[in-house]
Design an enzyme around this catalytic site. Structure first.
Site, PDB file in Angstrom:
ATOM      1  N   HIS A 114      10.534  38.072  -5.418  1.00 45.47           N
ATOM      2  CA  HIS A 114       9.182  38.633  -5.521  1.00 45.47           C
ATOM      3  C   HIS A 114       9.249  40.151  -5.544  1.00 45.47           C
ATOM      4  CE1 HIS A 114       7.490  34.679  -4.618  1.00 45.47           C
ATOM      5  NE2 HIS A 114       8.445  34.578  -3.708  1.00 45.47           N
ATOM      6  N   GLY A 141      28.729  25.334   5.106  1.00 46.00           N
ATOM      7  CA  GLY A 141      27.460  24.854   5.645  1.00 46.00           C
ATOM      8  C   GLY A 141      26.489  25.965   6.002  1.00 46.00           C
ATOM      9  N   LYS A 165      25.482  40.021  -2.671  1.00 47.55           N
ATOM     10  CA  LYS A 165      26.168  40.715  -3.762  1.00 47.55           C
ATOM     11  C   LYS A 165      27.254  39.804  -4.314  1.00 47.55           C
ATOM     12  CE  LYS A 165      25.346  45.265  -1.876  1.00 47.55           C
ATOM     13  NZ  LYS A 165      25.873  46.486  -1.330  1.00 47.55           N
ATOM     14  N   ARG A 179      30.699  39.523   3.467  1.00 50.70           N
ATOM     15  CA  ARG A 179      31.680  40.499   3.012  1.00 50.70           C
ATOM     16  C   ARG A 179      33.025  39.807   2.870  1.00 50.70           C
ATOM     17  NH1 ARG A 179      32.387  40.151   8.030  1.00 50.70           N
ATOM     18  NH2 ARG A 179      33.712  41.277   9.435  1.00 50.70           N
TER      19      ARG A 179
END
Length: 196
Positions: A114, A141, A165, A179
């Protein structure tokens, strides 16, 4: 002339008043309800429903139920994918999942997003960004894949990770935001610690 879906899949707004979109949502939800109500023992019927629901779903895939999606039509699976229980895919935009991909319980894949402007959100405006998962990935999970991300082939996303990312190939990514903590070497001994 471009269809409403052509516009949406190119990054345009999802038109909630679109007859085409409304029809596809109703169709997808009806097929989804049938899939979720069909016992695992009725494998032939389940595979037929998956072929009809998804944009592409080979018979070598297994979709555990309950499963949730919005349209189904925008989800494309490679060979031998496995979805464990409670996978959710918001497929306003396309989701491409490669061959031999494992999704653990409660994995969530979001393509819908949005505007940052509250006035747009008041009008329920939404648009999508595609998600891509390469071959041979394992998504742990409760992991969440956010709109627009790509997971490189053979990568592992740890349980509970929030992927905001792109993740390169042959990576282990964990945390919120996810990360990369390790690069995978093929042929290395099995690690007894579970990430999924």
């Amino acid at each position: 002339m471009a269809s409403d879906w052509d516009n949406i899949l190119a990054g345009g707004l999802l038109d909630s008043d679109s007859e085409e979109v409304a029809k596809d949502r109703i169709r997808g939800q009806a097929l989804l309800a049938r899939l979720n109500a069909t016992p695992a023992s009725e494998e032939r019927e389940r595979k037929a429903l998956c072929r009809e629901l998804f944009g592409h779903c080979p018979d070598s895939c297994w979709i555990s139920t309950p499963f949730t999606c919005e349209f189904g039509r925008n989800i494309h699976l490679g060979e031998q994918c496995f979805f464990n229980f409670n996978v959710t895919i918001l497929d306003v935009c396309e989701v491409h999942i490669g061959h031999h991909v494992l999704l653990a319980p409660n994995v969530q894949i979001y393509t819908a997003t949005h505007s940052m402007d509250y006035r747009d959100r008041r009008r329920w405006e939404a648009f999508g960004q595609p998600v891509r998962i390469g071959d041979d990935c394992w998504i742990g999970g409760g992991a969440i894949l956010c709109p627009g991300v790509t997971i490189g082939p053979r990568s592992i996303i740890g349980a509970g990770a929030v992927v905001t990312k792109d993740i390169p190939a042959d990576s282990v990514a964990v945390g919120n935001p996810a990360r990369v903590v390790r690069t995978l070497q093929h042929g290395e001994p099995r690690d007894e610690r579970s990430l999924g």
